[in-house]
Scaffold this motif. Structure first.
Motif, PDB file in Angstrom:
ATOM      1  N   TYR A 129     102.469   5.165  16.752  1.00  0.00           N
ATOM      2  CA  TYR A 129     102.036   3.824  17.134  1.00  0.00           C
ATOM      3  C   TYR A 129     102.344   3.504  18.597  1.00  0.00           C
ATOM      4  O   TYR A 129     102.377   2.352  18.997  1.00  0.00           O
ATOM      5  N   GLU A 130     102.544   4.534  19.413  1.00  0.00           N
ATOM      6  CA  GLU A 130     102.793   4.393  20.840  1.00  0.00           C
ATOM      7  C   GLU A 130     102.003   5.466  21.588  1.00  0.00           C
ATOM      8  O   GLU A 130     101.602   6.476  21.007  1.00  0.00           O
ATOM      9  N   SER A 131     101.791   5.240  22.893  1.00  0.00           N
ATOM     10  CA  SER A 131     101.061   6.230  23.685  1.00  0.00           C
ATOM     11  C   SER A 131     101.267   5.965  25.167  1.00  0.00           C
ATOM     12  O   SER A 131     101.872   4.968  25.569  1.00  0.00           O
ATOM     13  N   TYR A 132     100.707   6.846  25.974  1.00  0.00           N
ATOM     14  CA  TYR A 132     100.734   6.719  27.433  1.00  0.00           C
ATOM     15  C   TYR A 132      99.403   6.195  27.950  1.00  0.00           C
ATOM     16  O   TYR A 132      98.331   6.519  27.426  1.00  0.00           O
ATOM     17  N   ALA A 133      99.454   5.385  28.995  1.00  0.00           N
ATOM     18  CA  ALA A 133      98.285   5.012  29.794  1.00  0.00           C
ATOM     19  C   ALA A 133      98.798   4.618  31.166  1.00  0.00           C
ATOM     20  O   ALA A 133      99.887   4.053  31.296  1.00  0.00           O
ATOM     21  N   ASP A 134      98.018   4.884  32.189  1.00  0.00           N
ATOM     22  CA  ASP A 134      98.473   4.574  33.541  1.00  0.00           C
ATOM     23  C   ASP A 134      98.312   3.086  33.826  1.00  0.00           C
ATOM     24  O   ASP A 134      97.261   2.493  33.562  1.00  0.00           O
TER      25      ASP A 134
ATOM     26  N   GLN B 226     109.141  11.701  30.858  1.00  0.00           N
ATOM     27  CA  GLN B 226     107.973  11.788  29.992  1.00  0.00           C
ATOM     28  C   GLN B 226     108.119  10.975  28.719  1.00  0.00           C
ATOM     29  O   GLN B 226     107.148  10.373  28.238  1.00  0.00           O
ATOM     30  N   LEU B 227     109.331  10.921  28.170  1.00  0.00           N
ATOM     31  CA  LEU B 227     109.521  10.162  26.941  1.00  0.00           C
ATOM     32  C   LEU B 227     109.250   8.676  27.171  1.00  0.00           C
ATOM     33  O   LEU B 227     108.587   8.027  26.358  1.00  0.00           O
ATOM     34  N   ARG B 228     109.725   8.147  28.294  1.00  0.00           N
ATOM     35  CA  ARG B 228     109.430   6.744  28.608  1.00  0.00           C
ATOM     36  C   ARG B 228     107.926   6.540  28.778  1.00  0.00           C
ATOM     37  O   ARG B 228     107.370   5.538  28.322  1.00  0.00           O
ATOM     38  N   ARG B 229     107.270   7.458  29.427  1.00  0.00           N
ATOM     39  CA  ARG B 229     105.816   7.333  29.602  1.00  0.00           C
ATOM     40  C   ARG B 229     105.100   7.296  28.252  1.00  0.00           C
ATOM     41  O   ARG B 229     104.121   6.572  28.087  1.00  0.00           O
ATOM     42  N   ASN B 230     105.587   8.066  27.319  1.00  0.00           N
ATOM     43  CA  ASN B 230     104.970   8.086  25.989  1.00  0.00           C
ATOM     44  C   ASN B 230     105.116   6.761  25.255  1.00  0.00           C
ATOM     45  O   ASN B 230     104.430   6.526  24.256  1.00  0.00           O
ATOM     46  N   HIS B 231     105.994   5.898  25.735  1.00  0.00           N
ATOM     47  CA  HIS B 231     106.219   4.580  25.134  1.00  0.00           C
ATOM     48  C   HIS B 231     105.576   3.456  25.941  1.00  0.00           C
ATOM     49  O   HIS B 231     106.054   2.326  25.925  1.00  0.00           O
ATOM     50  N   THR B 232     104.469   3.728  26.614  1.00  0.00           N
ATOM     51  CA  THR B 232     103.837   2.706  27.452  1.00  0.00           C
ATOM     52  C   THR B 232     103.077   1.678  26.626  1.00  0.00           C
ATOM     53  O   THR B 232     103.091   0.486  26.926  1.00  0.00           O
ATOM     54  N   THR B 233     102.374   2.100  25.581  1.00  0.00           N
ATOM     55  CA  THR B 233     101.654   1.157  24.715  1.00  0.00           C
ATOM     56  C   THR B 233     102.318   1.130  23.340  1.00  0.00           C
ATOM     57  O   THR B 233     102.965   2.099  22.927  1.00  0.00           O
ATOM     58  N   GLN B 234     102.146   0.014  22.625  1.00  0.00           N
ATOM     59  CA  GLN B 234     102.841  -0.160  21.347  1.00  0.00           C
ATOM     60  C   GLN B 234     102.043  -1.039  20.403  1.00  0.00           C
ATOM     61  O   GLN B 234     101.508  -2.078  20.803  1.00  0.00           O
TER      62      GLN B 234
ATOM     63  N   PHE C   9     101.106 -11.523  11.660  1.00  0.00           N
ATOM     64  CA  PHE C   9     100.087 -11.176  12.659  1.00  0.00           C
ATOM     65  C   PHE C   9     100.220  -9.705  13.040  1.00  0.00           C
ATOM     66  O   PHE C   9     101.215  -9.043  12.731  1.00  0.00           O
ATOM     67  N   GLU C  10      99.181  -9.200  13.701  1.00  0.00           N
ATOM     68  CA  GLU C  10      99.181  -7.858  14.284  1.00  0.00           C
ATOM     69  C   GLU C  10      99.336  -8.009  15.797  1.00  0.00           C
ATOM     70  O   GLU C  10      98.979  -9.053  16.366  1.00  0.00           O
ATOM     71  N   CYS C  11      99.820  -6.967  16.474  1.00  0.00           N
ATOM     72  CA  CYS C  11      99.990  -7.060  17.928  1.00  0.00           C
ATOM     73  C   CYS C  11      99.928  -5.680  18.571  1.00  0.00           C
ATOM     74  O   CYS C  11     100.454  -4.703  18.017  1.00  0.00           O
ATOM     75  N   ILE C  12      99.291  -5.619  19.726  1.00  0.00           N
ATOM     76  CA  ILE C  12      99.334  -4.438  20.586  1.00  0.00           C
ATOM     77  C   ILE C  12      99.787  -4.903  21.962  1.00  0.00           C
ATOM     78  O   ILE C  12      99.250  -5.874  22.508  1.00  0.00           O
ATOM     79  N   TYR C  13     100.800  -4.228  22.502  1.00  0.00           N
ATOM     80  CA  TYR C  13     101.306  -4.646  23.809  1.00  0.00           C
ATOM     81  C   TYR C  13     101.599  -3.441  24.697  1.00  0.00           C
ATOM     82  O   TYR C  13     101.556  -2.276  24.261  1.00  0.00           O
ATOM     83  N   LEU C  14     101.898  -3.746  25.966  1.00  0.00           N
ATOM     84  CA  LEU C  14     102.141  -2.736  26.990  1.00  0.00           C
ATOM     85  C   LEU C  14     103.565  -2.856  27.520  1.00  0.00           C
ATOM     86  O   LEU C  14     104.150  -3.945  27.516  1.00  0.00           O
ATOM     87  N   ARG C  15     104.088  -1.720  27.993  1.00  0.00           N
ATOM     88  CA  ARG C  15     105.331  -1.678  28.753  1.00  0.00           C
ATOM     89  C   ARG C  15     104.982  -1.097  30.129  1.00  0.00           C
ATOM     90  O   ARG C  15     105.182   0.112  30.371  1.00  0.00           O
ATOM     91  N   PRO C  16     104.467  -1.898  31.052  1.00  0.00           N
ATOM     92  CA  PRO C  16     103.927  -1.351  32.301  1.00  0.00           C
ATOM     93  C   PRO C  16     104.920  -0.539  33.132  1.00  0.00           C
ATOM     94  O   PRO C  16     104.517   0.422  33.809  1.00  0.00           O
ATOM     95  N   SER C  17     106.204  -0.888  33.097  1.00  0.00           N
ATOM     96  CA  SER C  17     107.156  -0.136  33.923  1.00  0.00           C
ATOM     97  C   SER C  17     107.374   1.288  33.416  1.00  0.00           C
ATOM     98  O   SER C  17     107.866   2.148  34.152  1.00  0.00           O
ATOM     99  N   ASN C  18     107.018   1.556  32.158  1.00  0.00           N
ATOM    100  CA  ASN C  18     107.185   2.914  31.624  1.00  0.00           C
ATOM    101  C   ASN C  18     106.152   3.896  32.164  1.00  0.00           C
ATOM    102  O   ASN C  18     106.408   5.100  32.231  1.00  0.00           O
ATOM    103  N   ALA C  19     104.979   3.404  32.531  1.00  0.00           N
ATOM    104  CA  ALA C  19     103.840   4.294  32.775  1.00  0.00           C
ATOM    105  C   ALA C  19     104.071   5.260  33.935  1.00  0.00           C
ATOM    106  O   ALA C  19     103.556   6.381  33.910  1.00  0.00           O
TER     107      ALA C  19
ATOM    108  N   GLY D 201     108.572  -5.291  31.158  1.00  0.00           N
ATOM    109  CA  GLY D 201     107.377  -6.077  31.431  1.00  0.00           C
ATOM    110  C   GLY D 201     106.486  -6.224  30.213  1.00  0.00           C
ATOM    111  O   GLY D 201     105.253  -6.229  30.336  1.00  0.00           O
ATOM    112  N   PHE D 202     107.080  -6.375  29.055  1.00  0.00           N
ATOM    113  CA  PHE D 202     106.358  -6.403  27.773  1.00  0.00           C
ATOM    114  C   PHE D 202     105.271  -7.493  27.772  1.00  0.00           C
ATOM    115  O   PHE D 202     105.575  -8.674  27.897  1.00  0.00           O
TER     116      PHE D 202
END
Length: 224
Positions: free
Chosen positions: A154-159, A126-134, A111-121, A96-97
């Motif tokens: 350059y990645e992190s978790y968020a619900d 835990q490793l997938r959760r850690n790749h929720t934001t990019q 360009f610069e970009c910040i995106y989400l991987r909502p299905s990871n959250a 769901g990028f």
């Protein structure tokens, strides 16, 4: 590429912070589809832009966005509500990028970009959760390179979740960017070294990647 005449509505001035807030009317904005299909629609009770990546764009972290041609943004705040769904027959690696590109140059080559991987959250891993934001920077710093050179930086978790509205705020100043999700008081991702430095300005893009049906609503740009 589809374009619409430019207009920005809802202008107000945040004098204490020396910021000007602009609420974007998508029906009147100067929008350009870059590597994506774009549709104006109503979804989930919101006036939105629906964005799906073109099938021939087969690499990750590319210029695949709806570009706001009438914006020249450097420092400030970008706020938007986003929702992503997986397209039919999405591959197993689909997440769901969806996110925001900023400081896009005229020919979309930087360009610069910040995106989400909502299905990871909410994955049971835990490793997938850690790749929720990019965070990534185009063209030379995609997520493959960031994981190789600086794992976890350059990645992190968020619900968050698929098929639900997510409120995103990105605060950008010089070569620093901070990501806030769903009105959190503290950022869930901090980038202290934007790869294109602090001198660039450019457009803003409503970004999606492969197998994502993305929706964007309530876009506000607050410029310094």
């Amino acid at each position: 590429m589809r374009k619409m005449k430019a207009i920005i509505v809802g202008l107000s001035l945040f004098t204490a912070m020396n910021l000007a807030a602009k609420t974007i009317d998508f029906e009147q904005a100067d929008l350009e589809a870059v590597g994506v299909e774009m549709t104006l629609c109503e979804y989930g009770g919101k006036d939105a832009v629906k964005v799906i990546k073109n099938a021939h764009m087969d690499k990750p972290d590319e210029p695949t966005f709806v570009k706001l041609q009438d914006i020249d943004f450097k420092d400030g705040i970008i706020e938007v509500n986003i929702l992503s769904k997986l397209v039919k027959n999405a591959k197993d690696f689909a997440r769901g990028f969806i996110g925001l590109a900023f400081r896009i140059n005229d020919d979309d080559s930087k360009f610069e970009c910040i995106y989400l991987r909502p299905s990871n959250a909410r994955a049971n891993d835990q490793l997938r959760r850690n790749h929720t934001t990019q965070y990534f920077a185009y063209p030379d710093f995609d997520f493959f390179k960031s994981r190789k050179e600086a794992p976890g930086k350059y990645e992190s978790y968020a619900d968050m979740g698929l098929n639900e509205w997510i409120k995103v705020k990105i605060v950008i100043k010089d070569d620093n960017a901070q990501l806030f999700v769903n009105d959190a008081k503290n950022p869930c991702l901090i980038v202290n070294d934007l790869k294109h430095g602090k001198g660039d300005s450019g457009s803003i893009g409503l970004w999606v990647d492969t197998f994502t049906e993305g929706y964007f609503a309530d876009l506000k740009v607050i410029e310094k």
